[in-house]
Design a protein around this motif. Structure first.
Motif, PDB file in Angstrom:
ATOM      1  N   GLU A  94      -9.860  23.847 -37.103  1.00 36.62           N
ATOM      2  CA  GLU A  94     -10.793  22.902 -36.492  1.00 36.62           C
ATOM      3  C   GLU A  94     -10.167  21.518 -36.400  1.00 36.62           C
ATOM      4  OE1 GLU A  94     -15.352  22.595 -36.935  1.00 36.62           O
ATOM      5  OE2 GLU A  94     -14.552  21.294 -38.490  1.00 36.62           O
ATOM      6  N   ALA A  95      -9.477  21.096 -37.464  1.00 32.65           N
ATOM      7  CA  ALA A  95      -8.825  19.790 -37.439  1.00 32.65           C
ATOM      8  C   ALA A  95      -7.796  19.712 -36.316  1.00 32.65           C
ATOM      9  CB  ALA A  95      -8.177  19.508 -38.790  1.00 32.65           C
ATOM     10  N   MET A  96      -7.058  20.799 -36.099  1.00 36.95           N
ATOM     11  CA  MET A  96      -6.039  20.793 -35.051  1.00 36.95           C
ATOM     12  C   MET A  96      -6.659  20.819 -33.658  1.00 36.95           C
ATOM     13  SD  MET A  96      -3.129  20.401 -36.383  1.00 36.95           S
ATOM     14  CE  MET A  96      -3.723  19.553 -37.856  1.00 36.95           C
TER      15      MET A  96
ATOM     16  N   GLU B 256      -6.360   5.604 -52.076  1.00 38.30           N
ATOM     17  CA  GLU B 256      -7.463   4.685 -51.836  1.00 38.30           C
ATOM     18  C   GLU B 256      -7.462   4.306 -50.359  1.00 38.30           C
ATOM     19  OE1 GLU B 256      -7.519   1.335 -54.377  1.00 38.30           O
ATOM     20  OE2 GLU B 256      -7.365   2.507 -56.227  1.00 38.30           O
ATOM     21  N   GLU B 257      -8.650   4.356 -49.773  1.00 38.03           N
ATOM     22  CA  GLU B 257      -8.747   4.052 -48.352  1.00 38.03           C
ATOM     23  C   GLU B 257      -8.769   2.540 -48.145  1.00 38.03           C
ATOM     24  OE1 GLU B 257     -11.928   6.011 -46.446  1.00 38.03           O
ATOM     25  OE2 GLU B 257     -11.360   8.021 -47.129  1.00 38.03           O
ATOM     26  N   PRO B 258      -7.897   2.040 -47.272  1.00 37.03           N
ATOM     27  CA  PRO B 258      -7.933   0.604 -46.983  1.00 37.03           C
ATOM     28  C   PRO B 258      -9.191   0.266 -46.197  1.00 37.03           C
ATOM     29  CG  PRO B 258      -6.431   1.724 -45.483  1.00 37.03           C
ATOM     30  CD  PRO B 258      -6.878   2.744 -46.502  1.00 37.03           C
ATOM     31  N   PRO B 259      -9.619  -0.981 -46.235  1.00 37.40           N
ATOM     32  CA  PRO B 259     -10.798  -1.371 -45.445  1.00 37.40           C
ATOM     33  C   PRO B 259     -10.594  -1.031 -43.972  1.00 37.40           C
ATOM     34  CG  PRO B 259     -10.141  -3.136 -46.938  1.00 37.40           C
ATOM     35  CD  PRO B 259      -9.050  -2.093 -46.981  1.00 37.40           C
ATOM     36  N   ALA B 260     -11.617  -0.454 -43.369  1.00 34.84           N
ATOM     37  CA  ALA B 260     -11.515  -0.057 -41.968  1.00 34.84           C
ATOM     38  C   ALA B 260     -11.364  -1.281 -41.076  1.00 34.84           C
ATOM     39  CB  ALA B 260     -12.750   0.745 -41.562  1.00 34.84           C
ATOM     40  N   ALA B 261     -10.451  -1.182 -40.116  1.00 35.54           N
ATOM     41  CA  ALA B 261     -10.253  -2.293 -39.188  1.00 35.54           C
ATOM     42  C   ALA B 261     -11.450  -2.444 -38.265  1.00 35.54           C
ATOM     43  CB  ALA B 261      -8.982  -2.065 -38.370  1.00 35.54           C
ATOM     44  N   ALA B 262     -12.152  -1.343 -38.025  1.00 35.45           N
ATOM     45  CA  ALA B 262     -13.334  -1.360 -37.165  1.00 35.45           C
ATOM     46  C   ALA B 262     -14.305  -0.314 -37.689  1.00 35.45           C
ATOM     47  CB  ALA B 262     -12.949  -1.063 -35.713  1.00 35.45           C
ATOM     48  N   PRO B 263     -15.593  -0.493 -37.444  1.00 33.41           N
ATOM     49  CA  PRO B 263     -16.567   0.493 -37.924  1.00 33.41           C
ATOM     50  C   PRO B 263     -16.271   1.879 -37.358  1.00 33.41           C
ATOM     51  CG  PRO B 263     -17.656  -1.512 -37.138  1.00 33.41           C
ATOM     52  CD  PRO B 263     -16.225  -1.616 -36.747  1.00 33.41           C
ATOM     53  N   VAL B 264     -16.440   2.898 -38.196  1.00 32.13           N
ATOM     54  CA  VAL B 264     -16.245   4.272 -37.736  1.00 32.13           C
ATOM     55  C   VAL B 264     -17.449   4.674 -36.893  1.00 32.13           C
ATOM     56  CG1 VAL B 264     -15.939   6.676 -38.455  1.00 32.13           C
ATOM     57  CG2 VAL B 264     -14.941   4.819 -39.815  1.00 32.13           C
ATOM     58  N   PRO B 265     -17.241   5.129 -35.656  1.00 29.48           N
ATOM     59  CA  PRO B 265     -18.394   5.492 -34.813  1.00 29.48           C
ATOM     60  C   PRO B 265     -19.177   6.644 -35.415  1.00 29.48           C
ATOM     61  CG  PRO B 265     -16.331   6.209 -33.815  1.00 29.48           C
ATOM     62  CD  PRO B 265     -15.961   5.347 -34.976  1.00 29.48           C
ATOM     63  N   LEU B 266     -20.450   6.678 -35.136  1.00 30.65           N
ATOM     64  CA  LEU B 266     -21.320   7.716 -35.685  1.00 30.65           C
ATOM     65  C   LEU B 266     -20.839   9.107 -35.298  1.00 30.65           C
ATOM     66  CD1 LEU B 266     -23.966   8.166 -37.270  1.00 30.65           C
ATOM     67  CD2 LEU B 266     -25.165   8.186 -35.082  1.00 30.65           C
TER      68      LEU B 266
ATOM     69  N   LEU C 181     -21.112  14.831 -42.693  1.00 30.62           N
ATOM     70  CA  LEU C 181     -22.149  14.940 -43.706  1.00 30.62           C
ATOM     71  C   LEU C 181     -21.676  14.363 -45.037  1.00 30.62           C
ATOM     72  CD1 LEU C 181     -24.990  16.196 -43.641  1.00 30.62           C
ATOM     73  CD2 LEU C 181     -23.963  18.325 -44.435  1.00 30.62           C
ATOM     74  N   VAL C 182     -22.602  13.709 -45.766  1.00 32.66           N
ATOM     75  CA  VAL C 182     -22.219  13.053 -47.017  1.00 32.66           C
ATOM     76  C   VAL C 182     -22.091  14.044 -48.174  1.00 32.66           C
ATOM     77  CG1 VAL C 182     -23.197  10.837 -46.354  1.00 32.66           C
ATOM     78  CG2 VAL C 182     -24.633  12.494 -47.571  1.00 32.66           C
ATOM     79  N   THR C 183     -22.517  15.269 -48.007  1.00 33.18           N
ATOM     80  CA  THR C 183     -22.326  16.280 -49.048  1.00 33.18           C
ATOM     81  C   THR C 183     -21.303  17.305 -48.570  1.00 33.18           C
ATOM     82  OG1 THR C 183     -24.084  17.747 -48.257  1.00 33.18           O
ATOM     83  CG2 THR C 183     -24.710  16.017 -49.802  1.00 33.18           C
ATOM     84  N   TRP C 184     -20.706  17.991 -49.532  1.00 33.00           N
ATOM     85  CA  TRP C 184     -19.634  18.941 -49.229  1.00 33.00           C
ATOM     86  C   TRP C 184     -19.670  20.045 -50.263  1.00 33.00           C
ATOM     87  CZ3 TRP C 184     -15.371  20.647 -51.964  1.00 33.00           C
ATOM     88  CH2 TRP C 184     -14.363  21.284 -51.234  1.00 33.00           C
TER      89      TRP C 184
ATOM     90  N   GLY D 169     -18.820  14.829 -35.246  1.00 32.32           N
ATOM     91  CA  GLY D 169     -18.805  15.089 -36.676  1.00 32.32           C
ATOM     92  C   GLY D 169     -20.127  15.523 -37.274  1.00 32.32           C
ATOM     93  N   PRO D 170     -21.263  14.853 -36.968  1.00 27.41           N
ATOM     94  CA  PRO D 170     -22.529  15.291 -37.551  1.00 27.41           C
ATOM     95  C   PRO D 170     -22.885  16.736 -37.184  1.00 27.41           C
ATOM     96  CG  PRO D 170     -22.732  13.051 -36.713  1.00 27.41           C
ATOM     97  CD  PRO D 170     -21.391  13.554 -36.257  1.00 27.41           C
ATOM     98  N   PHE D 171     -22.681  17.133 -35.947  1.00 28.56           N
ATOM     99  CA  PHE D 171     -22.995  18.506 -35.549  1.00 28.56           C
ATOM    100  C   PHE D 171     -22.074  19.499 -36.258  1.00 28.56           C
ATOM    101  CE2 PHE D 171     -25.212  16.341 -32.166  1.00 28.56           C
ATOM    102  CZ  PHE D 171     -26.234  17.194 -31.800  1.00 28.56           C
ATOM    103  N   ARG D 172     -20.772  19.225 -36.261  1.00 32.87           N
ATOM    104  CA  ARG D 172     -19.825  20.165 -36.866  1.00 32.87           C
ATOM    105  C   ARG D 172     -20.051  20.312 -38.369  1.00 32.87           C
ATOM    106  NH1 ARG D 172     -15.267  18.459 -37.239  1.00 32.87           N
ATOM    107  NH2 ARG D 172     -15.357  16.339 -36.375  1.00 32.87           N
ATOM    108  N   SER D 173     -20.268  19.200 -39.059  1.00 29.03           N
ATOM    109  CA  SER D 173     -20.391  19.283 -40.514  1.00 29.03           C
ATOM    110  C   SER D 173     -21.729  19.875 -40.943  1.00 29.03           C
ATOM    111  CB  SER D 173     -20.175  17.904 -41.148  1.00 29.03           C
ATOM    112  OG  SER D 173     -21.033  16.926 -40.606  1.00 29.03           O
ATOM    113  N   TRP D 174     -22.818  19.568 -40.232  1.00 29.24           N
ATOM    114  CA  TRP D 174     -24.092  20.233 -40.548  1.00 29.24           C
ATOM    115  C   TRP D 174     -23.984  21.736 -40.295  1.00 29.24           C
ATOM    116  CZ3 TRP D 174     -28.234  19.593 -43.313  1.00 29.24           C
ATOM    117  CH2 TRP D 174     -28.743  18.317 -43.592  1.00 29.24           C
TER     118      TRP D 174
END
Length: 549
Positions: A79-81, A298-308, A313-316, A377-382
């Motif tokens: 899926e990632a590819m 550690e993730e560096p601060p995002a240069a721009a907001p990540v689009p919705l 999903l926040v759980t895994w 992302g929301p559709f795929r992860s749900w």
């Protein structure tokens, strides 16, 4: 994963004392048993394809449908590819690697290998990077070896990739299990728990020699592989910081002699993932033949907001990357058009009886000229989260202005073709969030919605407060919704109360709209798992009796 965004993280360097001899050409490579030779050739073919086709297409060709890679968190590799753009031919970035050691089970169905990898830019504008790759392979029903797990660790320059003869990880080859019928992975999980107990009781230095095989191998970021029990224990040592390991998944060969377990670890403030390959000793106990671990940076601060659309999903749960996806199946839509849907299939064997299914509603429709919302992302992860519970999940294209026509056409198709899809047409449920809720409610109240087991309305609203949905409905109300008036959701809930509809309302006063992908707090996580649990119960419990029956 073959190298952090590259490919394999290279094993190279010393292997075991027998491997430290002067390099010889591959032509001088000792003959390998047929089953191991076939795995080595599969790996070398993968590497050739990587150079010729690029990372995306070669990974799609050689990973199993449920294969996972760590980027740095575990994801379904295929899926990632698929989400990556197609690379030009020849690819601008060259990822190459060479297997150096590994082994297969006595049954020839499971194996692993590791070796050095190199990634460089074809025009030479950047310095090459090096890594050690480590992969677990499982033979597929058609006899094809496919990668089921892939990790990578950065490392110093290992020197030329070739010539580099391959050596079996066990000098005497795999042993037959003392009890060939005992092929449950439970002994591996017990062995993993024993590691935690031994280290907690005796400390790493005292416990490690009893865990590693004499030729054991350790792989860590920033270091060359350490071969041999003493060197492996030294490299794998967590040091003075308290370390915990949590095994999340394990698998064992049919012959019961070779298996692996992977999971999470925490060392002080550092978190990451590990995999251990276990080999059964002659007395039936297991020893570690390879231990690989990589920290999550550690993730560096995002240069721009990540689009919705890119959020997930926040759980895994561990089964999510193992979910298989049947992509772009066709269904006839309104007006004779053809639309596509994706079917998310739970991991594991296919049961004899058809499974229930959740349809993730695309009521707002797909924007023209942009990827279909089923790729968001929301559709795929749900969808993966539901499939991890043993429930089929469906996402789909929609071009209609309000999405109701395509949703109704899809439900009709699923009922008609359900048996061929392994789907129980009598156990369907709709899941909708945000702007998709209104279309879901409209279809559920129509003839197309007859017989639905339920509907989930997540942080959404409908402009009409009319309630005609007879199926059970779960409304998860986000009280801090700043995108749409909360009064619309309240009016809908009040109309349901007056109609004495079978609705369940969960009130989350402090959470925002799209909390399921935007807010990683405990309240959001509980709401997601409550939604999954409610959905599972609606689809597995007997349907409620209609009045008068």
């Amino acid at each position: 994963m073959r190298a952090r965004p590259v490919r394999r993280h290279l094993l190279a360097a010393a292997l075991c004392r027998a491997l430290l001899a002067a390099p010889i050409s591959r032509a001088e490579e000792a003959p390998l048993p047929a089953s191991l030779a076939s795995l080595v050739e599969a790996e070398r073919a993968f590497a050739r394809d990587g150079v010729a086709m690029g990372v995306r297409d070669s990974f799609l060709a050689h990973f199993a449908e449920d294969g996972i890679a760590f980027y740095p968190h575990p994801v379904n590799a295929r899926e990632a590819m698929r989400l990556r753009p197609v690379a030009p031919r020849p690819p601008a970035v060259i990822l190459d690697w060479e297997p150096e050691t590994g082994q297969v089970s006595a049954a020839g169905d499971l194996g692993f290998d590791t070796g050095p990898a190199r990634v460089e830019v074809r025009d030479g504008s950047r310095s090459p990077r090096f890594s050690t790759f480590f992969s677990v392979w499982r033979k597929q029903p058609d006899g094809f070896w496919a990668v089921v797990l892939d990790m990578g660790m950065s490392r110093p320059d290992p020197g030329p990739l070739r010539p580099r003869p391959f050596r079996p990880a066990f000098p005497d080859g795999p042993r037959s299990p003392s009890d060939p019928s005992a092929v449950s992975p439970e002994p591996l999980l017990l062995s993993e728990r024993a590691v935690v107990r031994r280290v907690a009781t005796a400390g790493w230095d005292a416990a490690c020699p009893g865990l590693f095989a004499e030729t054991g191998l350790a792989l860590r970021d920033g270091a060359a592989p350490a071969a041999g029990r003493q060197a492996a224990c030294a490299l794998a040592s967590p040091g003075p910081e308290a370390t915990t390991w949590e095994a999340l998944e394990a698998d064992l060969s049919r012959s019961g002699d070779l298996g692996y377990a992977w999971g999470r670890y925490r060392k002080g403030s550092e978190e990451g993932y590990y995999t251990r390959v276990w080999h059964r000793r002659g007395d039936g106990s297991f020893e570690v033949v390879l231990d690989a671990a990589t920290a999550v940076p550690e993730e560096p601060p995002a240069a721009a907001p990540v689009p919705l659309s890119s959020r997930e999903l926040v759980t895994w749960v561990p089964a999510m990357p193992r979910v298989r996806v049947r992509k772009d199946l066709a269904f006839p839509a309104a007006g004779g058009a053809e639309r596509r849907f994706d079917l998310y299939v739970p991991p594991g064997p296919v049961p004899e009886e058809p499974r229930p299914a959740v349809v993730l509603v695309n009521g707002a429709g797909d924007p023209g000229g942009a990827p279909a919302r089923k790729e968001h992302g929301p559709f795929r992860s749900w969808a993966r989260r539901f499939a991890a519970e043993g429930i089929l999940a469906v996402t789909f294209e929609s071009r209609a202005p309000d999405g109701t026509g395509d949703l109704a056409a899809l439900l009709s198709h699923l009922r008609r073709e359900g048996r061929a899809l392994g789907l129980d047409a009598g156990r369907l449920l709709l899941f909708a969030s945000g702007d998709d809720v209104e279309a879901a409610l409209s279809v559920a109240a129509s003839e197309a919605g007859a017989g639905l087991r339920g509907l989930v309305a997540l942080h959404g609203e409908a402009r009409s407060p009319e309630v005609r949905v007879e199926a059970p409905v779960l409304v998860v109300r986000a009280g801090a919704d700043s995108w749409a008036p909360v009064e619309r959701a309240d009016a809908l809930v009040e109309a349901a109360r007056r109609a004495k509809a079978p609705w369940t309302v969960v009130n989350l006063p402090g959470l925002p709209r799209a909390f399921d992908v935007l807010d990683a707090g405990e309240a959001s996580r509980r709401a997601v798992e409550l939604t999954v649990d409610w959905t599972r119960r609606q689809l597995t419990d007997p349907p409620p009796r209609a009045p008068g029956r």
